[in-house]
Design a protein around this motif. Sequence first.
Motif: not given
Lengths: 345, 366
Positions: A139-158
């Motif tokens: 969690v970042v202070e008010k004004g230091k983000g834009d509501g919510i940022f999301i990062n995802t990474s993924g693994i898949g089988f070829l």
Amino acid sequence: MELQCPMPKFDFDVITLGHGSGGILTHQLLNSGVFALLANPLLDEKHDGAVFEANGKIAFSADSYVVSPIFFPGGNIGELAINGTVNDLAMCGAAAKYLSLSFIIEEGLPMTDFWKILNSIQQAASDANVHIVTGDTKVVEKGKGDGIFINTSGIGFLHPEASIHVSNIKKGDKIIISGNIASHGVAIMSLRQGLEFESDIISDTANLNHTVIALLDKFGQQIHFLRDPTRGGVATVLNEIAKDSNTGVNILQNKLPVDEGVSSACEILGLDPLYVANEGIFIAIVAVDVADDFVTALKQLPFGANATTIGEITDQHPKQVILKSSIGGSRVVSMLPGEQLPRIC
Amino acid sequence: MKYLEEYRDAGVAEQYLAEIKKIVTKKWTIMEICGGQTHSLVKNGLLTLLPENIQMVHGPGCPVCVTPLNLIDKAVYLAEEKKVILCSFGDMIRVPGSKQSLLEAKANGADVRILYSPLEAVKIAEQNPDKEVVFFAVGFETTAPANALSVLHAQRAGITNYSILTSHVLVPPAMEAIISDEDNVVQGFLAAGHVCAIMGLEEYYPLVEKYTLPMVVTGFEPVDLLQGILMLVKQLENGVAKLENQYARVVPENGNPSARKIIADVFEVSNREWRGIGEISLSGYELRKEFAAYDANKKFNVQIEAATESKECIAGDILRGIKKPHQCPQFGKKCNPLHPLGAPMVSSEGACAAYFHFSQAEYAEA
């Protein structure tokens, strides 16, 4: 009506800095919220990371999501974050299996919003048949983000038949697009301050993995290349393809599928749909022999109803994308130097 | 899309092209005034379809291109130093000032917002009573009514924290400056359809008569442009000089009387500096004295030293049709959309940017 798990009773209405501290608030949030909703055996271990068996070739991809506004017609940042990484893996020819999920939340985000996003994440993951097995919340202070940022990474089988690489692209290959272009970008734009307009246009956000895997089952190595035209739109991806494969790209303006409402909005806003972002379509470069069958097959698959051939690969004008206009003229389609800006008049 | 697809019809375009090719016997240099027309000509590949005898040169009708450097510096100053909420049309924000663009000022923390309408800026002023809101009111006669209306709206609503930084320019004086220039090469004009949709045709008859130069008020779609060119070539080949209106479906003889009244109520005609061209007398609008409270220039008493333009940029010659973008030694070299030396390389309506984006192939091979 939107299906959603009822929100458990929390002691708080908004996310505060404490929820990212690792202390009691973090545990409350995760134990009664995130873990419950996204439960699966690997996540339930609550380990520092997920441990699993993997055989054969795997694909690995990561992406961050900073869309504003976080709720938009046709979706929200949650499903975007799942579909985006699932689709990046699909473009490698892989079926996504495991995802990581990290939040950077600006303090003050209402719990109801967070819960709505989590539900979309759960739904999108279930639709794509992927498991969220590890993650993080800050969690970042008010004004230091834009509501919510999301990062995802993924693994898949070829997929065993997948051989998707720019070096496979050759003269004569057909360029196929899986659906209407520019819907996501225009849906987002319709809500931006100063540009608000009423429309029925919704984002095309969708998972493409089931469709791509079905196509790989059928066409295997005849599929030479795949890419989803997200940021920068179709024009940018085609330029990347031309430059990376050292071939020329020819496309026909009157073959580009654009929804009528999207097309009208682009006219009014002074935007070229070729450069507008998409979140639920892909471009396929396939061998000429199978191109027609590929389009026919794609039309029967999820999110492929508007699939069509838009052009072909040539050995003329290497590294350049040339568009034949509807009235028969031709021009270069270049990369934009930055964001597409609306014109004055 | 209805009323648009008809004007992008390949069959009709082909017929006009065939007719143009049939009647043209001499070389003609035609200027399309408006940047929107330039953009459409290149975007639709029309320049590759026209016969060689027809030389299209691109006019000064790109508001972003002709907005003086000094004014961009003022906008940047207001956003950075005076901490105003600086609202602007989209393509203005990337144009380089002498030190930086509004986009760079935004990256440095200034509150710069892209809007489609100045009326949105009035709304922002209403929502932020503790901040000053300035709208960068650039453009030709086309954007003047909305900008004027924003001032009237603010006045009616008693909003005092709203003002406009005006840089309005007018088409007919610029056309006259081009025709009367001793280097002029232009033999006929495609006049700017949307400017005439506001102002009507009356200002153009005297120009046609005084300089015996044919003009066709023309639209923006491929079929419009080809029809406009055909009408103009007919006049040129027959030695006729009159004013014709190709864009009658949008342009009435008198223009839009309500819009003209609003303009006349709020603005008065003044001398104006054109970037790349210089001062043209009585070629712009400024706010009337009674609206001085809404004039950002007066309100903030902005004094910015005039900066000098890059000597390598030949925007002046480009905007007057004397040279084409690819004839500039710096085109695509030192000057490109990422590092523009002058404004025509920035706006999508600018001739240099249009050439760079859409017809690079042709000129890279030439």
